[in-house]
Scaffold this motif. Structure first.
Motif, PDB file in Angstrom:
ATOM      1  N   GLU A  38      -9.639   1.180  10.554  1.00  0.00           N
ATOM      2  CA  GLU A  38      -9.389   1.718   9.228  1.00  0.00           C
ATOM      3  C   GLU A  38      -8.683   3.066   9.284  1.00  0.00           C
ATOM      4  OE1 GLU A  38     -12.586   0.513   5.850  1.00  0.00           O
ATOM      5  OE2 GLU A  38     -13.117   2.160   7.153  1.00  0.00           O
ATOM      6  N   THR A  39      -7.952   3.341   8.217  1.00  0.00           N
ATOM      7  CA  THR A  39      -7.319   4.654   8.054  1.00  0.00           C
ATOM      8  C   THR A  39      -7.820   5.259   6.749  1.00  0.00           C
ATOM      9  OG1 THR A  39      -5.343   4.022   9.275  1.00  0.00           O
ATOM     10  CG2 THR A  39      -5.126   5.866   7.744  1.00  0.00           C
ATOM     11  N   ALA A  40      -8.303   6.483   6.833  1.00  0.00           N
ATOM     12  CA  ALA A  40      -8.719   7.209   5.637  1.00  0.00           C
ATOM     13  C   ALA A  40      -7.495   7.940   5.090  1.00  0.00           C
ATOM     14  CB  ALA A  40      -9.820   8.207   5.974  1.00  0.00           C
ATOM     15  N   ILE A  41      -7.327   7.879   3.777  1.00  0.00           N
ATOM     16  CA  ILE A  41      -6.214   8.531   3.104  1.00  0.00           C
ATOM     17  C   ILE A  41      -6.778   9.611   2.188  1.00  0.00           C
ATOM     18  CG2 ILE A  41      -4.272   8.234   1.515  1.00  0.00           C
ATOM     19  CD1 ILE A  41      -4.238   5.250   2.369  1.00  0.00           C
ATOM     20  N   GLY A  73      -3.988  22.440  -2.703  1.00  0.00           N
ATOM     21  CA  GLY A  73      -5.008  21.985  -1.763  1.00  0.00           C
ATOM     22  C   GLY A  73      -6.149  21.229  -2.403  1.00  0.00           C
ATOM     23  N   ARG A  74      -6.071  20.986  -3.710  1.00  0.00           N
ATOM     24  CA  ARG A  74      -7.118  20.248  -4.419  1.00  0.00           C
ATOM     25  C   ARG A  74      -6.988  18.755  -4.127  1.00  0.00           C
ATOM     26  NH1 ARG A  74      -7.569  17.656  -9.435  1.00  0.00           N
ATOM     27  NH2 ARG A  74      -5.376  18.089  -9.820  1.00  0.00           N
ATOM     28  N   ILE A  75      -8.086  18.139  -3.734  1.00  0.00           N
ATOM     29  CA  ILE A  75      -8.087  16.695  -3.470  1.00  0.00           C
ATOM     30  C   ILE A  75      -7.929  15.958  -4.795  1.00  0.00           C
ATOM     31  CG2 ILE A  75      -9.436  14.730  -2.651  1.00  0.00           C
ATOM     32  CD1 ILE A  75     -10.804  16.676  -0.677  1.00  0.00           C
ATOM     33  N   VAL A  76      -6.933  15.063  -4.852  1.00  0.00           N
ATOM     34  CA  VAL A  76      -6.693  14.308  -6.081  1.00  0.00           C
ATOM     35  C   VAL A  76      -6.997  12.817  -5.931  1.00  0.00           C
ATOM     36  CG1 VAL A  76      -5.063  15.945  -7.072  1.00  0.00           C
ATOM     37  CG2 VAL A  76      -4.217  14.130  -5.605  1.00  0.00           C
ATOM     38  N   LYS A  77      -6.944  12.300  -4.720  1.00  0.00           N
ATOM     39  CA  LYS A  77      -7.279  10.891  -4.470  1.00  0.00           C
ATOM     40  C   LYS A  77      -7.723  10.723  -3.023  1.00  0.00           C
ATOM     41  CE  LYS A  77      -4.441   8.899  -7.982  1.00  0.00           C
ATOM     42  NZ  LYS A  77      -3.969   7.695  -8.540  1.00  0.00           N
ATOM     43  N   GLU A  78      -8.626   9.759  -2.816  1.00  0.00           N
ATOM     44  CA  GLU A  78      -9.080   9.405  -1.470  1.00  0.00           C
ATOM     45  C   GLU A  78      -9.265   7.899  -1.403  1.00  0.00           C
ATOM     46  OE1 GLU A  78     -11.828  12.630   0.485  1.00  0.00           O
ATOM     47  OE2 GLU A  78     -12.558  12.184  -1.542  1.00  0.00           O
ATOM     48  N   GLU A 106      -2.876  -0.827   9.382  1.00  0.00           N
ATOM     49  CA  GLU A 106      -1.709  -1.674   9.552  1.00  0.00           C
ATOM     50  C   GLU A 106      -0.596  -1.133   8.661  1.00  0.00           C
ATOM     51  OE1 GLU A 106      -2.832  -5.651   8.564  1.00  0.00           O
ATOM     52  OE2 GLU A 106      -4.391  -5.716  10.079  1.00  0.00           O
ATOM     53  N   PRO A 107       0.662  -1.169   9.110  1.00  0.00           N
ATOM     54  CA  PRO A 107       1.749  -0.594   8.323  1.00  0.00           C
ATOM     55  C   PRO A 107       1.831  -1.122   6.890  1.00  0.00           C
ATOM     56  CG  PRO A 107       2.528  -1.074  10.523  1.00  0.00           C
ATOM     57  CD  PRO A 107       1.145  -1.660  10.409  1.00  0.00           C
ATOM     58  N   ARG A 108       1.755  -2.418   6.700  1.00  0.00           N
ATOM     59  CA  ARG A 108       1.890  -3.003   5.362  1.00  0.00           C
ATOM     60  C   ARG A 108       0.749  -2.549   4.457  1.00  0.00           C
ATOM     61  NH1 ARG A 108       5.171  -4.005   1.677  1.00  0.00           N
ATOM     62  NH2 ARG A 108       6.567  -4.739   3.260  1.00  0.00           N
ATOM     63  N   ALA A 109      -0.470  -2.542   4.971  1.00  0.00           N
ATOM     64  CA  ALA A 109      -1.626  -2.114   4.174  1.00  0.00           C
ATOM     65  C   ALA A 109      -1.497  -0.646   3.786  1.00  0.00           C
ATOM     66  CB  ALA A 109      -2.916  -2.351   4.954  1.00  0.00           C
ATOM     67  N   LEU A 110      -1.039   0.189   4.711  1.00  0.00           N
ATOM     68  CA  LEU A 110      -0.839   1.610   4.405  1.00  0.00           C
ATOM     69  C   LEU A 110       0.248   1.793   3.354  1.00  0.00           C
ATOM     70  CD1 LEU A 110      -1.128   3.254   7.912  1.00  0.00           C
ATOM     71  CD2 LEU A 110      -2.569   3.694   5.936  1.00  0.00           C
ATOM     72  N   TYR A 111       1.347   1.096   3.517  1.00  0.00           N
ATOM     73  CA  TYR A 111       2.439   1.193   2.549  1.00  0.00           C
ATOM     74  C   TYR A 111       1.954   0.826   1.148  1.00  0.00           C
ATOM     75  CZ  TYR A 111       6.497  -0.141  -0.150  1.00  0.00           C
ATOM     76  OH  TYR A 111       7.420  -0.285  -1.160  1.00  0.00           O
ATOM     77  N   LYS A 136       0.344   2.485  -4.349  1.00  0.00           N
ATOM     78  CA  LYS A 136      -0.609   2.365  -5.464  1.00  0.00           C
ATOM     79  C   LYS A 136      -1.124   3.731  -5.932  1.00  0.00           C
ATOM     80  CE  LYS A 136      -2.245  -2.262  -4.494  1.00  0.00           C
ATOM     81  NZ  LYS A 136      -3.369  -3.082  -4.039  1.00  0.00           N
ATOM     82  N   ILE A 137      -1.001   4.738  -5.095  1.00  0.00           N
ATOM     83  CA  ILE A 137      -1.433   6.085  -5.473  1.00  0.00           C
ATOM     84  C   ILE A 137      -0.634   6.561  -6.682  1.00  0.00           C
ATOM     85  CG2 ILE A 137      -1.414   8.506  -4.728  1.00  0.00           C
ATOM     86  CD1 ILE A 137      -2.232   7.425  -1.935  1.00  0.00           C
ATOM     87  N   ASP A 138       0.607   6.116  -6.780  1.00  0.00           N
ATOM     88  CA  ASP A 138       1.459   6.384  -7.938  1.00  0.00           C
ATOM     89  C   ASP A 138       1.656   7.881  -8.197  1.00  0.00           C
ATOM     90  OD1 ASP A 138       3.169   5.439  -9.900  1.00  0.00           O
ATOM     91  OD2 ASP A 138       1.621   5.534 -11.443  1.00  0.00           O
TER      92      ASP A 138
END
Length: 78
Positions: free
Chosen positions: A13-16, A23-28, A34-39, A44-46
């Protein structure tokens, strides 16, 4: 406003974490390393991501190449 994503990569897994320029966290989230899953997750973060930091690891070259091939502004950080 500028937004930056940090990717904490492990074998499964990769944490995003997305922060704004102050520096304020806006999404996690988490996604398969995997490249496709990360892309897809990053799209989707938009938010207009200014930079995507990817830690240097055994998967870094593969993930970096896949993310860059999709036109995302990734860099590898050691």
């Amino acid at each position: 406003m500028k937004y930056f994503a940090g990717l904490d990569v492990s074998l499964e897994e990769t944490a995003i974490c997305v922060v704004d320029e102050s520096g304020r966290i806006v999404k996690e989230g988490r996604v398969a390393s995997e490249p496709r899953a990360l892309y897809e997750a990053l799209r989707k973060i938009d938010l207009p991501l200014d930079r995507i930091g990817l830690e240097a690891c055994s998967l870094a070259a593969w993930l970096y190449d896949g993310i860059r091939a999709e036109g995302l502004p990734a860099i590898c950080i050691e």
